[in-house]
Each structure stands twice: as C-alpha cells, then as structure tokens.
Design an enzyme around this catalytic site. Structure first.
Site, PDB file in Angstrom:
ATOM      1  N   SER A 119       0.679  -1.124  -0.419  1.00 46.20           N
ATOM      2  CA  SER A 119      -0.244   0.250   0.281  1.00 46.20           C
ATOM      3  C   SER A 119       0.738   1.243  -0.137  1.00 46.20           C
ATOM      4  O   SER A 119       0.866   2.458  -0.023  1.00 46.20           O
ATOM      5  CB  SER A 119      -1.075  -0.502   1.744  1.00 46.20           C
ATOM      6  OG  SER A 119      -1.577  -0.994   1.508  1.00 46.20           O
ATOM      7  N   HIS A 140      -0.704  -2.201  -7.076  1.00 43.54           N
ATOM      8  CA  HIS A 140      -1.259  -2.181  -5.985  1.00 43.54           C
ATOM      9  C   HIS A 140      -2.483  -2.378  -6.509  1.00 43.54           C
ATOM     10  O   HIS A 140      -3.375  -0.901  -6.637  1.00 43.54           O
ATOM     11  CB  HIS A 140      -1.068  -0.925  -5.589  1.00 43.54           C
ATOM     12  CG  HIS A 140      -2.029   0.062  -4.651  1.00 43.54           C
ATOM     13  ND1 HIS A 140      -2.032   0.959  -4.312  1.00 43.54           N
ATOM     14  CD2 HIS A 140      -1.965  -1.109  -3.123  1.00 43.54           C
ATOM     15  CE1 HIS A 140      -2.972   1.352  -3.084  1.00 43.54           C
ATOM     16  NE2 HIS A 140      -2.701   0.057  -2.173  1.00 43.54           N
ATOM     17  N   GLU A 152      -2.758   0.194  -9.197  1.00 46.54           N
ATOM     18  CA  GLU A 152      -2.092   1.405  -9.486  1.00 46.54           C
ATOM     19  C   GLU A 152      -0.718   0.866  -9.251  1.00 46.54           C
ATOM     20  O   GLU A 152       0.223  -0.116  -9.364  1.00 46.54           O
ATOM     21  CB  GLU A 152      -2.043   2.252  -7.817  1.00 46.54           C
ATOM     22  CG  GLU A 152      -2.650   3.754  -7.592  1.00 46.54           C
ATOM     23  CD  GLU A 152      -2.112   4.189  -6.175  1.00 46.54           C
ATOM     24  OE1 GLU A 152      -2.128   3.254  -5.958  1.00 46.54           O
ATOM     25  OE2 GLU A 152      -2.092   5.331  -5.928  1.00 46.54           O
TER      26      GLU A 152
HETATM   27  C1  LIG Z   1      -5.488   0.161   1.763  1.00 47.55           C
HETATM   28  C2  LIG Z   1      -5.007  -0.038   0.167  1.00 47.55           C
HETATM   29  O1  LIG Z   1      -3.517   0.030   0.058  1.00 47.55           O
HETATM   30  C3  LIG Z   1      -5.831   0.564  -1.169  1.00 47.55           C
HETATM   31  C4  LIG Z   1      -7.029   0.470  -0.885  1.00 47.55           C
HETATM   32  O2  LIG Z   1      -7.830  -0.864  -0.991  1.00 47.55           O
HETATM   33  S1  LIG Z   1      -8.167   1.537  -0.054  1.00 47.55           S
HETATM   34  C5  LIG Z   1      -9.508   1.077   0.069  1.00 47.55           C
HETATM   35  C6  LIG Z   1     -10.458   1.294  -1.515  1.00 47.55           C
HETATM   36  N1  LIG Z   1     -11.356   0.477  -1.287  1.00 47.55           N
HETATM   37  C7  LIG Z   1     -12.739   1.103  -0.896  1.00 47.55           C
HETATM   38  O3  LIG Z   1     -12.654   2.076  -0.848  1.00 47.55           O
HETATM   39  C8  LIG Z   1     -14.063   0.543  -1.963  1.00 47.55           C
HETATM   40  C9  LIG Z   1     -15.737   1.441  -0.845  1.00 47.55           C
HETATM   41  N2  LIG Z   1     -16.768   0.753  -0.032  1.00 47.55           N
HETATM   42  C10 LIG Z   1     -17.947   0.122  -1.969  1.00 47.55           C
HETATM   43  O4  LIG Z   1     -16.925   0.781  -3.109  1.00 47.55           O
HETATM   44  C11 LIG Z   1     -18.692  -0.701  -1.464  1.00 47.55           C
HETATM   45  O5  LIG Z   1     -18.599  -0.501  -0.422  1.00 47.55           O
HETATM   46  C12 LIG Z   1     -17.962  -2.344  -1.725  1.00 47.55           C
HETATM   47  C13 LIG Z   1     -17.778  -2.612  -3.402  1.00 47.55           C
HETATM   48  C14 LIG Z   1     -17.042  -2.852  -1.056  1.00 47.55           C
HETATM   49  C15 LIG Z   1     -19.985  -2.660  -2.038  1.00 47.55           C
HETATM   50  O6  LIG Z   1     -20.579  -2.074  -2.422  1.00 47.55           O
HETATM   51  P1  LIG Z   1     -22.066  -1.947  -1.631  1.00 47.55           P
HETATM   52  O7  LIG Z   1     -22.916  -1.533  -3.291  1.00 47.55           O
HETATM   53  O8  LIG Z   1     -22.020  -1.937  -0.779  1.00 47.55           O
HETATM   54  O9  LIG Z   1     -22.612  -3.952  -1.980  1.00 47.55           O
HETATM   55  P2  LIG Z   1     -22.913  -4.191  -2.925  1.00 47.55           P
HETATM   56  O10 LIG Z   1     -24.098  -3.701  -3.969  1.00 47.55           O
HETATM   57  O11 LIG Z   1     -23.648  -5.847  -2.720  1.00 47.55           O
HETATM   58  O12 LIG Z   1     -21.770  -5.056  -4.010  1.00 47.55           O
HETATM   59  C16 LIG Z   1     -21.974  -4.511  -4.927  1.00 47.55           C
HETATM   60  C17 LIG Z   1     -20.434  -5.031  -5.591  1.00 47.55           C
HETATM   61  O13 LIG Z   1     -19.669  -5.057  -4.846  1.00 47.55           O
HETATM   62  C18 LIG Z   1     -19.121  -6.951  -4.112  1.00 47.55           C
HETATM   63  N3  LIG Z   1     -18.745  -7.103  -3.307  1.00 47.55           N
HETATM   64  C19 LIG Z   1     -19.222  -6.885  -2.313  1.00 47.55           C
HETATM   65  N4  LIG Z   1     -17.893  -6.243  -0.880  1.00 47.55           N
HETATM   66  C20 LIG Z   1     -17.466  -7.354  -1.836  1.00 47.55           C
HETATM   67  C21 LIG Z   1     -16.037  -7.740  -1.017  1.00 47.55           C
HETATM   68  N5  LIG Z   1     -16.598  -7.600  -0.355  1.00 47.55           N
HETATM   69  N6  LIG Z   1     -15.980  -9.146  -1.564  1.00 47.55           N
HETATM   70  C22 LIG Z   1     -16.128  -9.448  -2.978  1.00 47.55           C
HETATM   71  N7  LIG Z   1     -16.440  -8.272  -3.588  1.00 47.55           N
HETATM   72  C23 LIG Z   1     -17.684  -7.145  -3.335  1.00 47.55           C
HETATM   73  C24 LIG Z   1     -20.477  -7.851  -4.672  1.00 47.55           C
HETATM   74  O14 LIG Z   1     -20.981  -8.933  -4.603  1.00 47.55           O
HETATM   75  C25 LIG Z   1     -21.095  -6.695  -6.212  1.00 47.55           C
HETATM   76  O15 LIG Z   1     -19.683  -7.062  -6.958  1.00 47.55           O
HETATM   77  P3  LIG Z   1     -20.783  -7.340  -8.403  1.00 47.55           P
HETATM   78  O16 LIG Z   1     -21.518  -5.712  -8.601  1.00 47.55           O
HETATM   79  O17 LIG Z   1     -19.781  -8.283  -9.097  1.00 47.55           O
HETATM   80  O18 LIG Z   1     -21.886  -8.305  -8.666  1.00 47.55           O
HETATM   81  N1  LIG Z   2      -6.343  -4.587   3.130  1.00 50.66           N
HETATM   82  C1  LIG Z   2      -6.291  -3.345   2.209  1.00 50.66           C
HETATM   83  O1  LIG Z   2      -7.744  -2.968   1.887  1.00 50.66           O
HETATM   84  C2  LIG Z   2      -5.374  -3.113   1.067  1.00 50.66           C
HETATM   85  C3  LIG Z   2      -3.736  -4.189   0.985  1.00 50.66           C
HETATM   86  N2  LIG Z   2      -3.025  -4.000   0.699  1.00 50.66           N
HETATM   87  C4  LIG Z   2      -1.790  -4.088   0.882  1.00 50.66           C
HETATM   88  O2  LIG Z   2      -2.119  -5.499   0.549  1.00 50.66           O
HETATM   89  C5  LIG Z   2      -0.825  -6.295   1.448  1.00 50.66           C
HETATM   90  C6  LIG Z   2      -1.785  -7.322   2.550  1.00 50.66           C
HETATM   91  O3  LIG Z   2      -2.851  -7.021   2.566  1.00 50.66           O
HETATM   92  P1  LIG Z   2      -4.410  -7.353   3.247  1.00 50.66           P
HETATM   93  O4  LIG Z   2      -4.212  -9.108   2.021  1.00 50.66           O
HETATM   94  O5  LIG Z   2      -4.803  -6.943   4.041  1.00 50.66           O
HETATM   95  O6  LIG Z   2      -3.076  -8.162   4.725  1.00 50.66           O
HETATM   96  P2  LIG Z   2      -3.941  -9.590   5.585  1.00 50.66           P
HETATM   97  O7  LIG Z   2      -2.941  -8.749   6.734  1.00 50.66           O
HETATM   98  O8  LIG Z   2      -5.028 -10.014   5.218  1.00 50.66           O
HETATM   99  O9  LIG Z   2      -3.243 -10.562   5.118  1.00 50.66           O
HETATM  100  C7  LIG Z   2      -1.667 -11.234   5.155  1.00 50.66           C
HETATM  101  C8  LIG Z   2      -1.379 -12.689   4.421  1.00 50.66           C
HETATM  102  O10 LIG Z   2       0.330 -12.939   4.428  1.00 50.66           O
HETATM  103  C9  LIG Z   2      -0.004 -13.760   5.517  1.00 50.66           C
HETATM  104  N3  LIG Z   2       1.567 -13.729   5.218  1.00 50.66           N
HETATM  105  C10 LIG Z   2       2.794 -12.911   6.584  1.00 50.66           C
HETATM  106  N4  LIG Z   2       3.676 -13.356   6.487  1.00 50.66           N
HETATM  107  C11 LIG Z   2       3.774 -14.000   5.370  1.00 50.66           C
HETATM  108  C12 LIG Z   2       4.716 -14.670   4.383  1.00 50.66           C
HETATM  109  N5  LIG Z   2       5.820 -14.647   5.089  1.00 50.66           N
HETATM  110  N6  LIG Z   2       5.322 -15.764   4.097  1.00 50.66           N
HETATM  111  C13 LIG Z   2       3.396 -15.641   3.478  1.00 50.66           C
HETATM  112  N7  LIG Z   2       1.858 -14.996   3.705  1.00 50.66           N
HETATM  113  C14 LIG Z   2       2.820 -14.643   4.905  1.00 50.66           C
HETATM  114  C15 LIG Z   2      -0.508 -13.541   6.838  1.00 50.66           C
HETATM  115  O11 LIG Z   2      -0.878 -14.443   6.971  1.00 50.66           O
HETATM  116  P3  LIG Z   2      -0.681 -14.402   8.739  1.00 50.66           P
HETATM  117  O12 LIG Z   2      -2.443 -13.300   8.955  1.00 50.66           O
HETATM  118  O13 LIG Z   2      -0.965 -15.707   9.226  1.00 50.66           O
HETATM  119  O14 LIG Z   2       0.389 -13.733   9.802  1.00 50.66           O
HETATM  120  C16 LIG Z   2      -1.840 -13.038   6.126  1.00 50.66           C
HETATM  121  O15 LIG Z   2      -3.078 -14.305   5.846  1.00 50.66           O
HETATM  122  C17 LIG Z   2      -0.157  -5.247   2.320  1.00 50.66           C
HETATM  123  O16 LIG Z   2       0.729  -4.642   2.147  1.00 50.66           O
HETATM  124  C18 LIG Z   2      -1.312  -4.304   2.456  1.00 50.66           C
HETATM  125  O17 LIG Z   2      -0.383  -3.028   2.544  1.00 50.66           O
HETATM  126  C19 LIG Z   2      -2.799  -3.662  -0.915  1.00 50.66           C
HETATM  127  C20 LIG Z   2      -4.673  -3.118  -1.196  1.00 50.66           C
HETATM  128  C21 LIG Z   2      -5.404  -2.173  -0.031  1.00 50.66           C
END
Ligand SMILES: CC(=O)CC(=O)SCCNC(=O)CCNC(=O)[C@H](O)C(C)(C)COP(=O)(O)OP(=O)(O)OC[C@H]1O[C@@H](n2cnc3c(N)ncnc32)[C@H](O)[C@@H]1OP(=O)(O)O
Ligand SMILES: NC(=O)C1=CN([C@@H]2O[C@H](COP(=O)(O)OP(=O)(O)OC[C@H]3O[C@@H](n4cnc5c(N)ncnc54)[C@H](OP(=O)(O)O)[C@@H]3O)[C@@H](O)[C@H]2O)C=CC1
Length: 291
Positions: A119, A140, A152
């Site tokens: 991330s 990403h 990304e």
């Molecule tokens: C942290 C990082 O490194 C980067 C990041 O990812 S930052 C986070 C970015 N993500 C966001 O901001 C998510 C914001 N939330 C949303 O867009 C919506 O709430 C959501 C798409 C997750 C769910 O949408 P919703 O309208 O509440 O649910 P719903 O209408 O039931 O689902 C819409 C679609 O999403 C799917 N869906 C919902 N939740 C899901 C989940 N947890 N996993 C997989 N698919 C999911 C549904 O199946 C549906 O898919 P299709 O359109 O392909 O059939």
């Molecule tokens: N969560 C998010 O919304 C997003 C996350 N990311 C990035 O994706 C990556 C994963 O995030 P996320 O899936 O949320 O994390 P989670 O904690 O959900 O999953 C990480 C997984 O990796 C496993 N793990 C830890 N160490 C090892 C290893 N040495 N070898 C293999 N597997 C290992 C963990 O096991 P255990 O739990 O047993 O340690 C766990 O099952 C991070 O870099 C995160 O920043 C990117 C976009 C969105």
C-alpha cells in the site's frame, strides 16, 4: 515474455482477490501463505465471491468451475518458481516483504517479474535487495479486488520500460484500469485516503462525533459508499496504521502522525473485520459501533 502463470504470496484480504481476478481471466495461479488456514479460507472466499458474480449474471457456473480449477495452493514458496509473474500480498511490514523475496528469488526463472501489492512501502527499496530491480514493480490493487477497477502501477527507480509495458498489458487483460504513480510514500490513493481515515479517527478520539455520526456524515454528506471508520475496519486497522507510519517517517511531516486511538486499537488486536472487532463489532448480522 508472455505471462501465463501467476504466483500470489499472502492469502489474506488482498491475496484471495488477486488470485480470483487472475484465475478468472485465464491465468494459472499458485497461491501460498504461511498459514494453511488462511489458504483454506481464501479458497472458500473466492468461491463465495464467484457466486456473487454468478448471481448478478456477470459470469456462468462454468466460468466459476474453470476459475477454481486454475488456482493451486501450496505452503512451499519454491512452488512459485515456475511462475512468470509473482505478486506479493503479505503483511504491510517491510521486513516481512524483504524476507519473502530473499527466500523466493533463488527459485525464480531469470525472466520472472516480481511485484508487490504494498500500500505504501518504497518500491525502489523493496527491489534493491532482489537482484532483479529492473524486473520489479509495485502493482497495487484496491480492496475488494474483484470489484475495484483501479490498479496503481509504481515503478522503482530501476524498473525497465519492458517490465512496465508487460504489466500494463496484464492489467488490461484482467479487465482493470492501470494508473501510474511515482515511487513516493503511499503513492497516490493512500497518500490521500489514509490521512482522511486517520482524521476520522482523530474526530472520534477528540469526541467531535461518535462512530455512527462520523460514518453517517461522510456517507450522506460526501456520498462515500462506506464511512471512513467502516472502511478502516474493511482495510484492516493494522494496515491503516502501517501506512500512516510510512507517511510520517517517509515524508517527515507531523501532519501524518497516527492518531493515538488508532495505535491503541491495533495494540489491542482490534484490527477490524479480519479480527471481528475494530470501530465496529462484526460478530453479529449487522456491524455494531464499539464507541
Ligand atoms: C488500503 C489500500 O492499500 C488501498 C485500498 O484498497 S483503499 C480501499 C478502497 N476501497 C474502497 O474504498 C471501498 C469502498 N466501498 C465500496 O466501494 C462498496 O462499499 C463495496 C463495493 C465494497 C460494496 O458495495 P455495496 O454496494 O455496499 O455492496 P453490493 O452492492 O452488495 O456489492 C457491489 C458489488 O461488490 C461485490 N462485493 C461487495 N462486497 C464485496 C467483498 N467484500 N468482496 C468481494 N466482492 C464484494 C458484490 O458482489 C457486488 O459485485 P458485482 O457488482 O460484481 O456483483
Ligand atoms: N487491506 C487492504 O485494503 C489493502 C491492502 N493492501 C496491501 O496488501 C498487502 C496485504 O494486505 P492484506 O491482505 O490486507 O493483509 P492481511 O493481513 O489480510 O493478509 C496478509 C496475509 O499474509 C500472510 N503472511 C504474513 N507473512 C507471510 C509470509 N512470510 N509469507 C506468506 N504469507 C505471509 C498473513 O498470514 P498471518 O495472518 O498468519 O500473518 C496473512 O494471511 C499489504 O501489503 C497491504 O498493505 C493493498 C491494497 C488494499
């Protein structure tokens, strides 16, 4: 090189989605995790998410079966040796990622591309110890991977044009849209989004609003699909904190200091959906605010 097989390291929230979208697009996928339980849960979640897509008539039952048939799981990192592309999606901890690459690289073909789904962490730094920085990229994905359109792409300072071009083609083949971010802390999405989430935690910490009022305000006031605290629980509070620390350390600006309440929740192991409790209690049919 034509990419046909993909290795996924980490079967957590992101790894399962990455395996899902590549297998659905016709790639052979080998997914690994240190936890066998995580691998089992990931396969079940992939099947459930494929069913969601069937129920909305986006794919057929045959597509689901073929997709699941293209996913193999293993506890051995060496089983990813024949992959053409390996995407690491393990915990957002730099030391964990470096250790994974150190164990993995000796098994890889010379032409294999190595990528991290990180991330926020420096792609240049992650690449620097792999011995193949020209074939290393940040790829990403956004959560939930099957639904979010964006990928990304982040080049390290040494990433080659060829590697970048191959990944642009891969992102297109899995039906997503690639944007390009330069290799600076948290890239684009999380440079903007996670400080907003951190600010929402400060709003809670300072008593400006409750969990419910903060999330409702942003959903109804800014048309966010999820409130910032609901989204934090969805991402994982550990991941949110890790990103804030990368921003704070990498940009040396106190405006990125993590909110003490976020630190406390992570210290308590209240990481959100993945542990059942964060700003909401996820144990019941509906999430219940915990503050
Ligand atoms: C942290 C990082 O490194 C980067 C990041 O990812 S930052 C986070 C970015 N993500 C966001 O901001 C998510 C914001 N939330 C949303 O867009 C919506 O709430 C959501 C798409 C997750 C769910 O949408 P919703 O309208 O509440 O649910 P719903 O209408 O039931 O689902 C819409 C679609 O999403 C799917 N869906 C919902 N939740 C899901 C989940 N947890 N996993 C997989 N698919 C999911 C549904 O199946 C549906 O898919 P299709 O359109 O392909 O059939
Ligand atoms: N969560 C998010 O919304 C997003 C996350 N990311 C990035 O994706 C990556 C994963 O995030 P996320 O899936 O949320 O994390 P989670 O904690 O959900 O999953 C990480 C997984 O990796 C496993 N793990 C830890 N160490 C090892 C290893 N040495 N070898 C293999 N597997 C290992 C963990 O096991 P255990 O739990 O047993 O340690 C766990 O099952 C991070 O870099 C995160 O920043 C990117 C976009 C969105």
């Amino acid at each position: 090189m034509a990419i046909q097989s993909v290795g996924v390291i980490g079967a957590g929230q992101m790894g399962n989605g990455i395996a899902h979208v590549f297998a659905l697009a016709g790639y052979d996928v080998v997914m690994t995790d240190i936890s066998a339980d995580a691998l089992e849960k990931a396969l079940a979640l992939i099947a459930k998410n494929l069913d969601r897509q069937i129920s909305r008539e986006k794919i057929t039952v045959a597509d689901k079966e073929a997709t699941l048939g293209r996913i193999r799981t293993t506890s051995l990192l060496s089983d990813l040796g024949l992959a053409d592309l390996v995407i690491e999606a393990a915990t957002e901890k730099e030391s964990v990622k470096h250790a994974i690459f150190a164990d993995l690289v000796p098994h890889l073909k010379p032409e294999t591309i190595l990528a991290s789904n990180t991330s926020s962490i420096s792609i240049t730094r992650l690449a620097s110890r792999t011995g193949r920085p020209e074939r290393f990229m940040g790829v990403h994905f956004m959560n939930p991977v099957p639904v979010m359109q964006l990928v990304e792409l982040i080049r390290g300072i040494a990433t080659s044009e060829e590697t970048f071009g191959e990944l642009v083609a891969v992102v297109e083949k899995i039906g997503k849209t690639a944007t390009r971010a330069e290799d600076f802390p948290a890239f684009i999405v999380n440079r903007i989004l996670i400080p907003m989430i951190n600010e929402a935690v400060y709003t809670l910490y300072e008593g400006v609003g409750s969990v419910k009022s903060i999330d409702e305000s942003m959903k109804l006031g800014a048309n966010h699909p999820m409130g910032p605290l609901e989204l934090a629980d969805f991402i994982g509070l550990d991941t949110c904190l890790a990103i804030m620390n990368v921003l704070h350390d990498g940009l040396a600006d106190t405006k990125y200091r993590p909110c003490p309440l976020l630190v406390k929740y992570v210290e308590a192991g209240w990481l959100g959906r993945k542990t059942g409790r964060g700003f909401y209690d996820h144990a019941g049919p509906e999430p219940v605010p915990t503050r």
